[in-house]
Design an enzyme around this catalytic site. Structure first.
Site, short mmCIF file in Angstrom:
data_model
loop_
_atom_site.label_atom_id
_atom_site.label_comp_id
_atom_site.label_asym_id
_atom_site.label_seq_id
_atom_site.Cartn_x
_atom_site.Cartn_y
_atom_site.Cartn_z
N LYS A 277 0.85 -1.18 0.00
CA LYS A 277 0.00 0.00 0.00
C LYS A 277 0.90 1.24 0.00
O LYS A 277 1.88 1.31 0.74
CB LYS A 277 -0.89 -0.03 1.25
CG LYS A 277 -2.13 0.81 1.11
CD LYS A 277 -3.20 0.37 2.09
CE LYS A 277 -4.37 1.31 2.00
NZ LYS A 277 -5.58 0.79 2.62
N GLU A 363 -20.31 -6.19 8.07
CA GLU A 363 -21.33 -5.51 8.86
C GLU A 363 -22.46 -6.46 9.29
O GLU A 363 -22.96 -6.36 10.41
CB GLU A 363 -21.92 -4.33 8.07
CG GLU A 363 -20.96 -3.15 7.89
CD GLU A 363 -19.96 -3.31 6.76
OE1 GLU A 363 -20.06 -4.31 6.02
OE2 GLU A 363 -19.06 -2.46 6.62
N ARG A 391 -26.20 -2.91 5.02
CA ARG A 391 -25.92 -4.34 4.81
C ARG A 391 -26.54 -5.21 5.90
O ARG A 391 -26.79 -6.38 5.70
CB ARG A 391 -24.40 -4.57 4.87
CG ARG A 391 -23.63 -4.06 3.69
CD ARG A 391 -23.51 -5.15 2.66
NE ARG A 391 -23.14 -4.62 1.38
CZ ARG A 391 -21.91 -4.61 0.88
NH1 ARG A 391 -20.92 -5.10 1.59
NH2 ARG A 391 -21.69 -4.13 -0.31
C1 LIG Z 1 -19.52 -2.39 3.06
C2 LIG Z 1 -18.33 -1.51 3.31
N1 LIG Z 1 -17.77 -1.46 4.54
C3 LIG Z 1 -16.71 -0.66 4.77
C4 LIG Z 1 -16.19 0.11 3.76
C5 LIG Z 1 -15.05 1.07 4.05
N2 LIG Z 1 -13.81 0.60 3.39
C6 LIG Z 1 -13.47 1.01 2.16
S1 LIG Z 1 -12.08 0.28 1.63
C7 LIG Z 1 -11.91 -0.57 3.08
C8 LIG Z 1 -10.78 -1.52 3.34
C9 LIG Z 1 -9.86 -1.55 2.27
O1 LIG Z 1 -9.01 -2.61 2.46
P1 LIG Z 1 -8.61 -3.51 1.24
O2 LIG Z 1 -9.80 -4.15 0.63
O3 LIG Z 1 -7.54 -4.43 1.71
O4 LIG Z 1 -8.05 -2.47 0.18
P2 LIG Z 1 -6.72 -1.60 0.23
O5 LIG Z 1 -7.19 -0.20 0.52
O6 LIG Z 1 -5.85 -2.15 1.28
O7 LIG Z 1 -6.17 -1.72 -1.13
C10 LIG Z 1 -12.93 -0.27 3.94
C11 LIG Z 1 -13.07 -0.82 5.30
C12 LIG Z 1 -16.80 0.02 2.49
N3 LIG Z 1 -16.36 0.75 1.46
N4 LIG Z 1 -17.84 -0.80 2.29
#
Ligand SMILES: Cc1ncc(C[n+]2csc(CCOP(=O)(O)OP(=O)(O)O)c2C)c(N)n1
Length: 626
Positions: A277, A363, A391
């Site tokens: 990242k 969720e 959700r």
């Molecule tokens: C249903 C839902 N819950 C929470 C989020 C908030 N959210 C957006 S990205 C993310 C985590 C991102 O982690 P990852 O999938 O590993 O992607 P990275 O940013 O590390 O590439 C979260 C918790 C969301 N967008 N949708």
């Protein structure tokens, strides 16, 4: 002219030589940094996905081949390569490009996203549609290690394994969510990467791929079986996927080679790539949480441009209050769904780690998990963004409401959230919570009232919801002692004989300002902080009806099914004139929070204007029937 300048559409990218791709990656990163540093936005995830983005558009024949990204916060590079380079500096600005994916914005945004964990299901749907139509385009879903923890991702994976359509899932594993990675799946992925497995596996994959190029499908079947023997119990293989990886996701040449090789494979295939990242920007690599979604900053020094200190954020006050209450009551536990910092529960994690649970992007699970704890006498507080808790609606109804379990839901980011836009506006929660029997639904007028509401909810032995907005509070003084508020009781802040503004939550302070404007126009205007949407204060409303027939409800929520609707239900049969101000029946785009509020009529000026307009149109006097 740089390489990026020569690319209008991905077909231009496909004209480049493979050895030019690392240079293109550098240019994309520079462009992302240039723009995000002056506007703010999602940074770390997009930087990390740069080589993957290039390789996908290089190898696949987009837009005929479909690339389906999960969530969309990592797609700035994708936007740059798909015809949006010239408008890239408008990202997240009013009327500019969305920070997420939007089908209206580009033919290359194959599926709109903002909420997580939808990519595998959507991509499988597209793969099945392709099969039905007897076409031969490829479909690729990109899921990061956070988004794959969401239940829908698992549902999609298991169904894909069963359906068996050709589908490539790329698992972009950077060992981070927004916050630190949590959960057993993460530990499993780490195991795949460590203990010498990675090197060995990569070597095996290379050998294996070289061989199938020459010997075709027959050998592929045998080789697949060998892989299962080599790595027995491998989760993805068991789900019906051919698993490849882990592969270095920053070696664009290797990625292109691997994708070229696996793109013709039959059935569901999962490619596991490892990325960092924030890759390419030192500050972001070292502190991926801070640089997940920074505001403006200086690229050279990594110094954030700090906004003038505003009032403490709702999230901060919430976190502090919860910690204080939990220190006095050992039954209180806190739950977050991958958003500890965003919700302010990171303070709880720090202060009382043994009673803090981050469940990942899950969720639905969070709600039922809380219900289970409540069954056994704990007092769970689930802090989840309003938009993401959508959700968990069924779980709130079936697992909490029906069973009368005392779970406290703290719905953060309720109302218009600003630059994240329509995927993130939390404007449906009154509607989806107030219809569930046994629930109490409340919204504080300011950060001080939030403290009392949390105390109230925890003292109430039934399910409850508190919803509050994103960002700074009203800057009011904070009480140090928390009170238990009478459930279902509103407070008259100001009386007025001609009209009452009935305000809820974030609209109380704007209504006080609006009332002053209305009084300037010579009309006595009262204001009520209703506090509760459910139970609504019918007694108070009927009392006020004795003073006036005119009521204006004001809410930062859609009009359909919201607070105004609840007031109408309560005043049914009282012959009152009710004017509802709220968000219309359409999705509101992204833009600064206050601009959006004004746009939908929720600024003090617009509330006053609309109220005066309403008062102009008096009830028509009934003509005597001759
Ligand atoms: C249903 C839902 N819950 C929470 C989020 C908030 N959210 C957006 S990205 C993310 C985590 C991102 O982690 P990852 O999938 O590993 O992607 P990275 O940013 O590390 O590439 C979260 C918790 C969301 N967008 N949708």
């Amino acid at each position: 002219m740089g390489l990026l300048d020569s690319i209008k559409e991905p077909r231009d990218l496909r004209q480049l030589r493979r050895e030019q791709l690392p240079q293109l990656a550098r240019e994309i990163r520079d462009r992302i940094l240039d723009v995000v540093s002056t506007r703010g936005g999602h940074l770390g995830s997009s930087l990390g996905a740069t080589e993957l983005t290039i390789a996908l558009h290089y190898v696949f024949n987009t837009p005929d081949d479909k690339i389906v990204w999960d969530t969309g916060h990592q797609t700035y590079g994708h936007k740059l390569l798909t015809g949006r380079k010239d408008r890239f500096d408008t990202i997240r600005q009013m009327n500019g490009l969305s920070g997420f994916l939007k089908r209206d914005e580009s033919i290359y945004d194959t599926f709109g996203a903002g909420h997580a964990s939808t990519a595998i299901s959507a991509a499988l749907g597209m793969a099945v549609a392709r099969d039905q139509k007897k076409l031969d385009n490829k479909v690729v879903a990109i899921v990061s290690d956070g988004c794959i923890t969401g239940g829908m991702s698992f549902e999609g994976l298991q169904n894909a394994g069963h359906v068996g359509s050709d589908l490539l899932v790329v698992l972009n594993d950077n060992e981070m969510f927004i916050s630190n990675r949590v959960g057993a799946l993460g530990a499993f992925l780490t195991k795949l990467m460590t203990g010498g497995l990675a090197k060995k596996l990569e070597h095996e994959v290379e050998k294996f791929l070289k061989r199938i190029q020459f010997y075709g499908a027959g050998l592929l079947r045998v080789a697949k079986r060998m892989r299962v023997l080599l790595f027995p119990g491998m989760l993805f293989e068991e789900l019906g996927f051919s698993y490849f990886g882990p592969v270095d996701g920053h070696d664009v040449d290797k990625l292109v080679e691997v994708l070229e090789n696996i793109k013709t494979l039959k059935g569901p295939v999962l490619l596991h790539i490892i990325t960092k990242k924030g890759k390419g920007y030192d500050f972001a690599e070292k502190d991926p949480y801070t640089w997940h979604g920074p505001g403006k900053f200086d690229v050279q020094t990594g110094t954030m441009v700090k906004a003038a200190p505003a009032a403490p954020a709702y999230q901060k006050v919430f976190g502090q209050t919860l910690v204080k209450l939990a220190k006095e009551d050992p039954r209180i536990v806190a739950i977050s769904a991958a958003m500890p910092e965003g919700t302010g529960t990171d303070l709880f994690r720090k202060e009382i780690p043994s009673r803090f649970y981050d469940v990942g992007l899950a969720e639905e699970h969070a709600v039922t998990f809380a219900a289970g704890m409540a069954c056994e006498g704990l007092r769970p507080v689930a802090a989840i963004y309003s938009t993401f808790l959508q959700r968990g609606f069924d779980q709130m109804e079936h697992d909490v409401g029906l069973q009368k379990l005392p779970v406290v839901f703290c719905l953060d980011r309720a109302g218009l959230v600003g630059e994240d836009g329509p995927t993130h506006h939390g404007v449906f929660d009154f509607a989806y919570t107030r219809i569930i029997p046994n629930f109490v639904v409340m919204a504080p007028a300011d950060e001080n009232e939030l403290q009392h509401m949390l105390k109230t909810a925890l003292a109430h032995n039934m399910p409850s919801v508190i919803r509050y907005p994103r960002g700074p509070g009203e800057g009011v003084p904070l009480d140090h002692e928390f009170k238990t508020l009478p459930i279902g009781k509103g407070v008259v802040l100001k009386s007025g004989q001609e009209v009452y503004l009935l305000a809820i939550g974030s609209m109380v302070h704007p209504c006080l300002k609006a009332a002053a404007l209305i009084e300037n126009a010579g009309i006595p205007c009262g204001v009520v902080n209703m506090r509760f949407v459910k139970p609504i204060d019918v007694t108070l409303l009927k009392e006020l009806r004795k003073q006036t027939e005119n009521f204006v409800t004001v809410e930062e929520h859609v009009l359909a099914g919201g607070f105004g609707s609840a007031v109408m239900e309560a005043l049914e049969g009282t012959d009152s004139r009710i004017h509802r101000i709220g968000i219309p029946d359409k999705f509101i785009d992204h833009g600064p929070q206050n601009v959006l509020r004004d746009l939908v009529g929720l600024s003090p000026e617009k509330i006053a204007q609309s109220t005066l307009e309403f008062l102009k149109h008096k009830r028509p006097t009934l003509q005597a029937v001759s």
